[in-house]
Design a protein around this motif. Structure first.
Motif, PDB file in Angstrom:
ATOM      1  N   LEU A 156      -8.206  -5.038  16.995  1.00 33.43           N
ATOM      2  CA  LEU A 156      -9.168  -5.882  16.396  1.00 33.43           C
ATOM      3  C   LEU A 156     -10.223  -5.107  15.426  1.00 33.43           C
ATOM      4  O   LEU A 156     -10.203  -5.542  14.020  1.00 33.43           O
ATOM      5  N   PRO A 157     -10.755  -3.983  15.538  1.00 32.59           N
ATOM      6  CA  PRO A 157     -11.717  -3.205  14.886  1.00 32.59           C
ATOM      7  C   PRO A 157     -10.769  -2.500  13.765  1.00 32.59           C
ATOM      8  O   PRO A 157     -11.360  -2.205  12.635  1.00 32.59           O
ATOM      9  N   VAL A 158      -9.305  -2.070  14.126  1.00 29.75           N
ATOM     10  CA  VAL A 158      -8.665  -1.339  12.957  1.00 29.75           C
ATOM     11  C   VAL A 158      -8.329  -2.496  11.877  1.00 29.75           C
ATOM     12  O   VAL A 158      -8.436  -2.103  10.581  1.00 29.75           O
ATOM     13  N   GLY A 159      -8.148  -3.758  12.179  1.00 33.61           N
ATOM     14  CA  GLY A 159      -7.691  -4.790  11.185  1.00 33.61           C
ATOM     15  C   GLY A 159      -8.939  -4.870  10.380  1.00 33.61           C
ATOM     16  O   GLY A 159      -8.629  -5.055   9.153  1.00 33.61           O
ATOM     17  N   LEU A 160     -10.066  -4.954  10.890  1.00 35.77           N
ATOM     18  CA  LEU A 160     -11.336  -5.310   9.999  1.00 35.77           C
ATOM     19  C   LEU A 160     -11.628  -4.091   9.187  1.00 35.77           C
ATOM     20  O   LEU A 160     -12.208  -4.321   8.165  1.00 35.77           O
ATOM     21  N   THR A 161     -11.246  -2.950   9.579  1.00 35.50           N
ATOM     22  CA  THR A 161     -11.336  -1.637   8.532  1.00 35.50           C
ATOM     23  C   THR A 161     -10.408  -2.060   7.426  1.00 35.50           C
ATOM     24  O   THR A 161     -10.915  -1.603   6.382  1.00 35.50           O
ATOM     25  N   SER A 162      -9.381  -2.424   7.517  1.00 33.78           N
ATOM     26  CA  SER A 162      -8.395  -2.830   6.235  1.00 33.78           C
ATOM     27  C   SER A 162      -9.068  -3.681   5.608  1.00 33.78           C
ATOM     28  O   SER A 162      -9.145  -3.697   4.035  1.00 33.78           O
ATOM     29  N   THR A 163      -9.912  -4.814   6.044  1.00 37.63           N
ATOM     30  CA  THR A 163     -10.446  -5.931   5.352  1.00 37.63           C
ATOM     31  C   THR A 163     -11.587  -5.341   4.633  1.00 37.63           C
ATOM     32  O   THR A 163     -11.988  -5.655   3.411  1.00 37.63           O
ATOM     33  N   LEU A 164     -12.397  -4.152   4.931  1.00 36.96           N
ATOM     34  CA  LEU A 164     -13.273  -3.464   4.616  1.00 36.96           C
ATOM     35  C   LEU A 164     -12.912  -2.818   3.266  1.00 36.96           C
ATOM     36  O   LEU A 164     -13.778  -3.071   2.336  1.00 36.96           O
ATOM     37  N   ILE A 165     -12.051  -2.089   3.661  1.00 40.73           N
ATOM     38  CA  ILE A 165     -11.221  -1.292   2.132  1.00 40.73           C
ATOM     39  C   ILE A 165     -10.954  -2.349   1.033  1.00 40.73           C
ATOM     40  O   ILE A 165     -11.116  -2.084  -0.080  1.00 40.73           O
ATOM     41  N   GLY A 166     -10.218  -3.450   1.467  1.00 44.51           N
ATOM     42  CA  GLY A 166     -10.026  -4.489   0.605  1.00 44.51           C
ATOM     43  C   GLY A 166     -11.077  -5.301  -0.271  1.00 44.51           C
ATOM     44  O   GLY A 166     -10.934  -5.441  -1.705  1.00 44.51           O
ATOM     45  N   VAL A 167     -12.038  -5.477   0.402  1.00 43.97           N
ATOM     46  CA  VAL A 167     -13.022  -6.053  -0.264  1.00 43.97           C
ATOM     47  C   VAL A 167     -13.960  -4.997  -1.081  1.00 43.97           C
ATOM     48  O   VAL A 167     -14.571  -5.576  -2.155  1.00 43.97           O
ATOM     49  N   PHE A 168     -14.076  -3.860  -0.767  1.00 43.97           N
ATOM     50  CA  PHE A 168     -14.566  -2.783  -1.787  1.00 43.97           C
ATOM     51  C   PHE A 168     -13.661  -2.647  -2.946  1.00 43.97           C
ATOM     52  O   PHE A 168     -14.450  -2.630  -4.161  1.00 43.97           O
ATOM     53  N   GLY A 169     -12.420  -2.807  -2.462  1.00 48.13           N
ATOM     54  CA  GLY A 169     -11.499  -2.736  -3.881  1.00 48.13           C
ATOM     55  C   GLY A 169     -11.686  -3.816  -4.825  1.00 48.13           C
ATOM     56  O   GLY A 169     -11.737  -3.867  -6.116  1.00 48.13           O
ATOM     57  N   LEU A 170     -11.947  -5.108  -4.145  1.00 54.59           N
ATOM     58  CA  LEU A 170     -12.061  -6.401  -5.031  1.00 54.59           C
ATOM     59  C   LEU A 170     -13.303  -6.097  -5.627  1.00 54.59           C
ATOM     60  O   LEU A 170     -13.314  -6.665  -6.823  1.00 54.59           O
ATOM     61  N   ALA A 171     -14.281  -5.649  -5.453  1.00 55.82           N
ATOM     62  CA  ALA A 171     -15.683  -5.566  -6.256  1.00 55.82           C
ATOM     63  C   ALA A 171     -15.404  -4.772  -7.453  1.00 55.82           C
ATOM     64  O   ALA A 171     -16.006  -5.026  -8.475  1.00 55.82           O
ATOM     65  N   PHE A 172     -14.515  -3.751  -7.171  1.00 53.38           N
ATOM     66  CA  PHE A 172     -14.330  -2.878  -8.450  1.00 53.38           C
ATOM     67  C   PHE A 172     -12.785  -2.990  -9.353  1.00 53.38           C
ATOM     68  O   PHE A 172     -12.665  -2.168 -10.116  1.00 53.38           O
ATOM     69  N   ALA A 173     -12.131  -4.129  -9.070  1.00 51.38           N
ATOM     70  CA  ALA A 173     -10.896  -4.218  -9.481  1.00 51.38           C
ATOM     71  C   ALA A 173     -11.041  -4.481 -10.833  1.00 51.38           C
ATOM     72  O   ALA A 173     -11.667  -5.351 -11.573  1.00 51.38           O
ATOM     73  N   PRO A 174     -10.305  -3.724 -11.856  1.00 51.86           N
ATOM     74  CA  PRO A 174     -10.433  -3.943 -13.364  1.00 51.86           C
ATOM     75  C   PRO A 174      -9.383  -4.824 -13.729  1.00 51.86           C
ATOM     76  O   PRO A 174      -9.201  -5.148 -14.992  1.00 51.86           O
ATOM     77  N   SER A 175      -8.287  -5.151 -13.076  1.00 53.08           N
ATOM     78  CA  SER A 175      -7.150  -6.087 -13.447  1.00 53.08           C
ATOM     79  C   SER A 175      -6.644  -7.001 -12.533  1.00 53.08           C
ATOM     80  O   SER A 175      -6.880  -7.166 -11.471  1.00 53.08           O
ATOM     81  N   PHE A 176      -5.921  -8.123 -13.105  1.00 52.98           N
ATOM     82  CA  PHE A 176      -5.336  -8.822 -12.180  1.00 52.98           C
ATOM     83  C   PHE A 176      -4.602  -8.364 -11.184  1.00 52.98           C
ATOM     84  O   PHE A 176      -4.529  -8.581  -9.828  1.00 52.98           O
ATOM     85  N   ALA A 177      -3.563  -7.338 -11.387  1.00 50.76           N
ATOM     86  CA  ALA A 177      -2.913  -6.477 -10.357  1.00 50.76           C
ATOM     87  C   ALA A 177      -3.474  -5.974  -9.229  1.00 50.76           C
ATOM     88  O   ALA A 177      -3.390  -6.237  -8.049  1.00 50.76           O
ATOM     89  N   SER A 178      -4.710  -5.329  -9.684  1.00 55.91           N
ATOM     90  CA  SER A 178      -5.573  -4.742  -8.467  1.00 55.91           C
ATOM     91  C   SER A 178      -6.233  -5.626  -7.819  1.00 55.91           C
ATOM     92  O   SER A 178      -6.860  -5.386  -6.563  1.00 55.91           O
ATOM     93  N   ILE A 179      -6.592  -6.862  -8.311  1.00 52.87           N
ATOM     94  CA  ILE A 179      -7.259  -7.958  -7.609  1.00 52.87           C
ATOM     95  C   ILE A 179      -6.218  -8.355  -6.634  1.00 52.87           C
ATOM     96  O   ILE A 179      -6.715  -8.482  -5.355  1.00 52.87           O
ATOM     97  N   VAL A 180      -5.070  -8.518  -6.873  1.00 53.92           N
ATOM     98  CA  VAL A 180      -3.848  -9.017  -6.064  1.00 53.92           C
ATOM     99  C   VAL A 180      -3.836  -7.737  -4.793  1.00 53.92           C
ATOM    100  O   VAL A 180      -3.546  -8.161  -3.610  1.00 53.92           O
ATOM    101  N   LEU A 181      -3.891  -6.379  -5.131  1.00 57.54           N
ATOM    102  CA  LEU A 181      -3.758  -5.669  -4.126  1.00 57.54           C
ATOM    103  C   LEU A 181      -4.582  -5.614  -3.116  1.00 57.54           C
ATOM    104  O   LEU A 181      -4.573  -5.347  -1.919  1.00 57.54           O
ATOM    105  N   SER A 182      -5.851  -5.662  -3.744  1.00 55.48           N
ATOM    106  CA  SER A 182      -7.104  -5.740  -2.826  1.00 55.48           C
ATOM    107  C   SER A 182      -6.982  -6.877  -1.713  1.00 55.48           C
ATOM    108  O   SER A 182      -7.465  -6.843  -0.755  1.00 55.48           O
ATOM    109  N   VAL A 183      -6.552  -8.020  -2.262  1.00 58.37           N
ATOM    110  CA  VAL A 183      -6.786  -9.285  -1.477  1.00 58.37           C
ATOM    111  C   VAL A 183      -5.478  -8.972  -0.299  1.00 58.37           C
ATOM    112  O   VAL A 183      -5.535  -9.544   0.438  1.00 58.37           O
ATOM    113  N   LEU A 184      -4.404  -8.335  -0.716  1.00 58.59           N
ATOM    114  CA  LEU A 184      -3.517  -8.050   0.253  1.00 58.59           C
ATOM    115  C   LEU A 184      -4.164  -7.429   1.476  1.00 58.59           C
ATOM    116  O   LEU A 184      -3.721  -7.349   2.527  1.00 58.59           O
TER     117      LEU A 184
END
Length: 405
Positions: free
Chosen positions: A89-117
């Motif tokens: 449970l906490p490990v999974g949410l850590t993945s979410t934390l990394i993803g939402v951080f990447g989403l905030a600074f994603a420069p392109s469509f591809a990086s947005i897709v990677l973050s939401v993955l």
């Protein structure tokens, strides 16, 4: 009274006890997790303007988020049915934390897709195990317990319009970075849950050993009829998920085009739909405990049909009322379908949760792409009109067995 009888009574009392503290904490964690997921569709109007994305590209982003969660949830459920993993449970949410951080600074469509993955992976781990915790803490009130857990998630999704209006519109894409703090809080709470989960497993194992029985799940044979019932149930989830996907991803564009609303005002209308849905989710569980799960599933979908058909033709004021009523009625079956599936196939709590909740994500993902493509081809207005007919599939509920069967 013999020691064995005392032990048996102790075990029965513990199993029948509803642990509201754990359920409330899980509901809060579910709210935090799904509010982070809600950031993705909430950003659609922002990304459409700032990056010039098409409806089809927005649908692909939603597909990336939801399909990963859909595919992985049953897999996680199967794994944890065999070997529970509290600290997933906490490990999974850590993945979410990394993803939402990447989403905030994603420069392109591809990086947005990677973050939401990454966000989708976190969701895939969280939901089956979260539903298992709710089941373990439910005692005899499984409908209510699942409602407390699920209402947290739907409340988190309902925050999407407010997130857009209050954070993303003024701050833009960078505003998503604030949700890394939300994820961090969820991780800390889930560490507490993981410790309780571990102790509960040890307690159950010890009690069962004292009774001279193995600590294994109750199994149920997969007959052809059970498979048919499960397929029908999943098809009903398909109908509900496509409709919800159409509303959450594209109704704001419909309101902007037809009512000349601003982004903020359109989000207020969507907020009404989602908040009413969260309330419906909460009341659906207790109603199902009293009146039957199949009955609530049937009334939920068939009761939505006249509202959803009328909605695209309503005036702005009437549309607000219809949206709220539609959200309440439709989502009253959300937690109920999870419990119905868990009781349909006993001993497969994680798998059934992964299929029902995970399938909701997956069907929503496919629906996002199909409806986005449809909106590009025939226009957003006609797409919303056609979407309103999806709840008619609720008649299939009549072929499901009554709860006692």
């Amino acid at each position: 009274m013999s020691q064995a009888a005392i032990t048996s009574q102790l075990y029965k009392k513990e199993m029948e006890k509803t642990n509201y503290k754990i359920l409330i904490i899980m509901g809060i964690c579910h709210l935090l997790n799904d509010s982070i997921q809600a950031v993705v569709p909430a950003m659609f109007p922002i990304l459409e303007k700032s990056m010039g994305l098409t409806f089809t590209q927005l649908g692909i982003i939603a597909f990336a988020l939801n399909m990963v969660a859909s595919i992985m949830q049953p897999v996680v459920g199967i794994m944890t049915d065999k070997k529970p993993m509290p600290f997933a449970l906490p490990v999974g949410l850590t993945s979410t934390l990394i993803g939402v951080f990447g989403l905030a600074f994603a420069p392109s469509f591809a990086s947005i897709v990677l973050s939401v993955l990454l966000i989708g992976i976190g969701s895939a781990v969280f939901h089956p195990e979260g539903s298992r915790v709710a089941y373990m803490a439910a005692g005899q009130r499984r409908g209510l317990a699942q409602s407390i857990y699920q209402v947290g998630g739907n409340s988190g999704q309902a925050l999407a319009p407010l997130i857009t209006a209050l954070i993303l519109v003024p701050l833009g894409q960078r505003g998503a970075v604030w949700f890394t703090f939300v994820a961090a809080i969820a991780v800390l709470l889930l560490v507490y849950i993981a410790n309780w989960y571990t102790k509960k497993l040890r307690f159950d194992l010890e009690i069962l050993k004292r009774k001279g029985k193995e600590a294994t799940a109750i199994s149920s044979p997969y007959s052809n009829k059970i498979g048919l019932y499960l397929t029908l149930l999943l098809f009903l989830i398909f109908a509900r998920s496509w409709y919800v996907s159409g509303m959450t991803n594209y109704y704001a564009f419909f309101a902007i085009e037809n009512y000349q609303f601003s982004i903020q005002k359109a989000q207020v209308y969507l907020f009404a739909f989602l908040v009413a849905g969260a309330i419906g989710t909460f009341f659906g569980g207790p109603l199902a405990d009293r009146f039957g799960k199949r009955n609530i599933i049937l009334l939920s979908l068939i009761g939505t049909l006249p509202l959803s058909i009328l909605l695209p033709f309503a005036s702005p004021a009437f549309a607000f009322i219809l949206l709220a009523l539609t959200g309440f009625v439709l989502m009253s079956s959300f937690s109920v379908t999870v419990v119905y599936a868990q009781e349909l196939v006993p001993g497969k709590i994680g798998l059934m949760s992964g299929l029902t909740v995970g399938l909701a994500f997956g069907m929503g993902a496919i629906g996002s792409v199909v409806l986005g493509y449809l909106a590009d081809q025939i226009g957003i207005t006609l797409t919303i009109i056609l979407t309103g007919f999806l709840p008619i599939l609720g008649v299939l509920t009549l072929f499901l067995p009554q709860d006692k069967k």
